[in-house]
Scaffold this motif. Sequence first.
Motif, PDB file in Angstrom:
ATOM      1  N   ASN A  75       0.838  -1.202   0.000  1.00  0.00           N
ATOM      2  CA  ASN A  75       0.000   0.000   0.000  1.00  0.00           C
ATOM      3  C   ASN A  75       0.872   1.251   0.000  1.00  0.00           C
ATOM      4  OD1 ASN A  75      -1.295   2.257   1.776  1.00  0.00           O
ATOM      5  ND2 ASN A  75      -3.055   1.081   1.054  1.00  0.00           N
ATOM      6  N   TRP A  76       1.916   1.248   0.813  1.00  0.00           N
ATOM      7  CA  TRP A  76       2.783   2.434   0.929  1.00  0.00           C
ATOM      8  C   TRP A  76       3.505   2.738  -0.372  1.00  0.00           C
ATOM      9  CZ3 TRP A  76       5.460   0.608   6.081  1.00  0.00           C
ATOM     10  CH2 TRP A  76       4.499   0.580   7.105  1.00  0.00           C
ATOM     11  N   VAL A  77       4.031   1.699  -1.023  1.00  0.00           N
ATOM     12  CA  VAL A  77       4.764   1.977  -2.262  1.00  0.00           C
ATOM     13  C   VAL A  77       3.812   2.448  -3.361  1.00  0.00           C
ATOM     14  CG1 VAL A  77       6.695   0.446  -1.729  1.00  0.00           C
ATOM     15  CG2 VAL A  77       4.766  -0.441  -3.056  1.00  0.00           C
ATOM     16  N   GLY A  78       2.541   2.041  -3.263  1.00  0.00           N
ATOM     17  CA  GLY A  78       1.542   2.579  -4.183  1.00  0.00           C
ATOM     18  C   GLY A  78       1.376   4.076  -3.989  1.00  0.00           C
ATOM     19  N   LYS A  79       1.386   4.512  -2.731  1.00  0.00           N
ATOM     20  CA  LYS A  79       1.308   5.952  -2.430  1.00  0.00           C
ATOM     21  C   LYS A  79       2.557   6.668  -2.946  1.00  0.00           C
ATOM     22  CE  LYS A  79      -1.475   5.518   1.797  1.00  0.00           C
ATOM     23  NZ  LYS A  79      -2.665   6.206   1.278  1.00  0.00           N
ATOM     24  N   ALA A  80       3.702   6.035  -2.786  1.00  0.00           N
ATOM     25  CA  ALA A  80       4.953   6.621  -3.267  1.00  0.00           C
ATOM     26  C   ALA A  80       4.919   6.783  -4.786  1.00  0.00           C
ATOM     27  CB  ALA A  80       6.137   5.752  -2.848  1.00  0.00           C
ATOM     28  N   TYR A  81       4.393   5.766  -5.458  1.00  0.00           N
ATOM     29  CA  TYR A  81       4.329   5.841  -6.921  1.00  0.00           C
ATOM     30  C   TYR A  81       3.377   6.952  -7.370  1.00  0.00           C
ATOM     31  CZ  TYR A  81       4.121   4.496 -11.792  1.00  0.00           C
ATOM     32  OH  TYR A  81       4.198   4.519 -13.162  1.00  0.00           O
ATOM     33  N   SER A  82       2.261   7.088  -6.670  1.00  0.00           N
ATOM     34  CA  SER A  82       1.324   8.172  -6.999  1.00  0.00           C
ATOM     35  C   SER A  82       1.988   9.532  -6.816  1.00  0.00           C
ATOM     36  CB  SER A  82       0.073   8.073  -6.124  1.00  0.00           C
ATOM     37  OG  SER A  82      -0.651   6.897  -6.417  1.00  0.00           O
ATOM     38  N   ALA A  83       2.768   9.673  -5.740  1.00  0.00           N
ATOM     39  CA  ALA A  83       3.479  10.931  -5.497  1.00  0.00           C
ATOM     40  C   ALA A  83       4.488  11.196  -6.610  1.00  0.00           C
ATOM     41  CB  ALA A  83       4.177  10.883  -4.139  1.00  0.00           C
ATOM     42  N   SER A  84       5.188  10.155  -7.035  1.00  0.00           N
ATOM     43  CA  SER A  84       6.162  10.297  -8.119  1.00  0.00           C
ATOM     44  C   SER A  84       5.480  10.722  -9.419  1.00  0.00           C
ATOM     45  CB  SER A  84       6.901   8.968  -8.324  1.00  0.00           C
ATOM     46  OG  SER A  84       7.795   9.045  -9.414  1.00  0.00           O
ATOM     47  N   GLU A  85       4.329  10.132  -9.700  1.00  0.00           N
ATOM     48  CA  GLU A  85       3.583  10.492 -10.919  1.00  0.00           C
ATOM     49  C   GLU A  85       3.138  11.956 -10.897  1.00  0.00           C
ATOM     50  OE1 GLU A  85       0.511   7.341 -11.049  1.00  0.00           O
ATOM     51  OE2 GLU A  85       1.332   6.922 -13.028  1.00  0.00           O
ATOM     52  N   ARG A  86       2.871  12.481  -9.689  1.00  0.00           N
ATOM     53  CA  ARG A  86       2.480  13.884  -9.549  1.00  0.00           C
ATOM     54  C   ARG A  86       3.688  14.811  -9.583  1.00  0.00           C
ATOM     55  NH1 ARG A  86      -0.465  11.671  -5.208  1.00  0.00           N
ATOM     56  NH2 ARG A  86       0.892  12.774  -3.733  1.00  0.00           N
ATOM     57  N   GLY A  87       4.897  14.238  -9.651  1.00  0.00           N
ATOM     58  CA  GLY A  87       6.111  15.045  -9.672  1.00  0.00           C
ATOM     59  C   GLY A  87       6.653  15.379  -8.310  1.00  0.00           C
ATOM     60  N   ASN A  88       6.078  14.766  -7.257  1.00  0.00           N
ATOM     61  CA  ASN A  88       6.532  15.033  -5.885  1.00  0.00           C
ATOM     62  C   ASN A  88       7.550  13.969  -5.480  1.00  0.00           C
ATOM     63  OD1 ASN A  88       6.876  15.677  -3.205  1.00  0.00           O
ATOM     64  ND2 ASN A  88       4.685  15.967  -2.790  1.00  0.00           N
ATOM     65  N   ASP A  89       8.762  14.121  -6.009  1.00  0.00           N
ATOM     66  CA  ASP A  89       9.806  13.126  -5.744  1.00  0.00           C
ATOM     67  C   ASP A  89      10.263  13.127  -4.297  1.00  0.00           C
ATOM     68  OD1 ASP A  89       9.767  12.218  -8.337  1.00  0.00           O
ATOM     69  OD2 ASP A  89      11.437  13.462  -9.007  1.00  0.00           O
ATOM     70  N   VAL A  90      10.168  14.267  -3.631  1.00  0.00           N
ATOM     71  CA  VAL A  90      10.579  14.349  -2.225  1.00  0.00           C
ATOM     72  C   VAL A  90       9.698  13.440  -1.372  1.00  0.00           C
ATOM     73  CG1 VAL A  90      10.757  15.850  -0.195  1.00  0.00           C
ATOM     74  CG2 VAL A  90      11.532  16.672  -2.430  1.00  0.00           C
ATOM     75  N   LEU A  91       8.381  13.552  -1.559  1.00  0.00           N
ATOM     76  CA  LEU A  91       7.453  12.706  -0.806  1.00  0.00           C
ATOM     77  C   LEU A  91       7.620  11.242  -1.193  1.00  0.00           C
ATOM     78  CD1 LEU A  91       5.105  12.312   1.146  1.00  0.00           C
ATOM     79  CD2 LEU A  91       3.530  12.825  -0.748  1.00  0.00           C
ATOM     80  N   ALA A  92       7.758  10.984  -2.491  1.00  0.00           N
ATOM     81  CA  ALA A  92       7.927   9.606  -2.962  1.00  0.00           C
ATOM     82  C   ALA A  92       9.154   8.961  -2.322  1.00  0.00           C
ATOM     83  CB  ALA A  92       8.056   9.576  -4.478  1.00  0.00           C
ATOM     84  N   ASN A  93      10.269   9.677  -2.311  1.00  0.00           N
ATOM     85  CA  ASN A  93      11.500   9.128  -1.740  1.00  0.00           C
ATOM     86  C   ASN A  93      11.405   8.954  -0.228  1.00  0.00           C
ATOM     87  OD1 ASN A  93      12.958   8.824  -4.143  1.00  0.00           O
ATOM     88  ND2 ASN A  93      13.548  10.976  -4.154  1.00  0.00           N
ATOM     89  N   GLN A  94      10.681   9.855   0.439  1.00  0.00           N
ATOM     90  CA  GLN A  94      10.491   9.718   1.887  1.00  0.00           C
ATOM     91  C   GLN A  94       9.712   8.440   2.203  1.00  0.00           C
ATOM     92  OE1 GLN A  94       7.741  12.418   3.803  1.00  0.00           O
ATOM     93  NE2 GLN A  94       8.830  12.314   5.754  1.00  0.00           N
ATOM     94  N   ILE A  95       8.615   8.230   1.481  1.00  0.00           N
ATOM     95  CA  ILE A  95       7.800   7.040   1.713  1.00  0.00           C
ATOM     96  C   ILE A  95       8.581   5.774   1.376  1.00  0.00           C
ATOM     97  CG2 ILE A  95       5.725   5.781   1.001  1.00  0.00           C
ATOM     98  CD1 ILE A  95       4.400   8.509   0.484  1.00  0.00           C
ATOM     99  N   LEU A  96       9.320   5.807   0.277  1.00  0.00           N
ATOM    100  CA  LEU A  96      10.090   4.633  -0.129  1.00  0.00           C
ATOM    101  C   LEU A  96      11.189   4.306   0.876  1.00  0.00           C
ATOM    102  CD1 LEU A  96      10.276   5.304  -3.954  1.00  0.00           C
ATOM    103  CD2 LEU A  96       9.131   3.370  -2.861  1.00  0.00           C
ATOM    104  N   ALA A  97      11.845   5.331   1.398  1.00  0.00           N
ATOM    105  CA  ALA A  97      12.896   5.101   2.391  1.00  0.00           C
ATOM    106  C   ALA A  97      12.321   4.468   3.659  1.00  0.00           C
ATOM    107  CB  ALA A  97      13.593   6.417   2.728  1.00  0.00           C
TER     108      ALA A  97
END
Length: 230
Positions: A75-97
């Motif tokens: 579920n979390w990596v799905g949220k990270a991917y959605s953030a990445s698709e929106r261009g929010n790499d900071v949030l995506a990388n935080q969730i992925l870490a």
Amino acid sequence: DIIGFLKFVRSYPGKYIGNDWKMAEVFATWVINNAPLNPEEVLEYLVENEKLPLKQKAYLDQYKQTIIKDEFLRNWVGKAYSASERGNDVLANQILALTEKAGLMLNDTLGLAFYNYIRSQIAQDKEQYTKAIPYADKAISLFKSANNYEFYFQTKLKRFYQERMSLNFVAIEKTNEELKSDFKLYGSKLDKDLHQFLKGRALSYYGHALNKKGDLNQAKVAFKEASQEF
């Protein structure tokens, strides 16, 4: 309690979409079921305690069984991917870490497989194919260890595509041979229709690779075989 319930609904919207239940009834059911934990609630806790690893570990250990069984990391990596698709790499990388950290703390093989799968997809979306491939390799190994053969094949096909896009024809031939063997060894673990579809995709990818290489006759053969699978 209301906030916790709303987080649960947001984590599992499929349970409620299309139903005309009254809010009070749904909330009461949630309470009766001991206010089950949800992925969003756990992720928020990890974010709030990002600099307190011992506190994070204690919390994760407390709810380990639920987190792994209900695939919270997926579920979390799905949220990270959605953030990445929106261009929010900071949030995506935080969730992925945080996902990787939690997966290692919990020894969650399937969760870590999905972590690497999404890392590979994000790199692929950015056309960073050489960066994507090592993540795909890790995911392939972990999905196999977790006996998730659907995503084992899906990820190997993802790597096949990445190798094609990076014009790594040596790796393409190796993966093609691996897939032939894999379909014989593990194909029975897949639904029949899925097996046929994935085999068709593999042949199609190989055809495209051969076409890129300039081997047009063999490409035609691969495309013909692919059409017979679809």
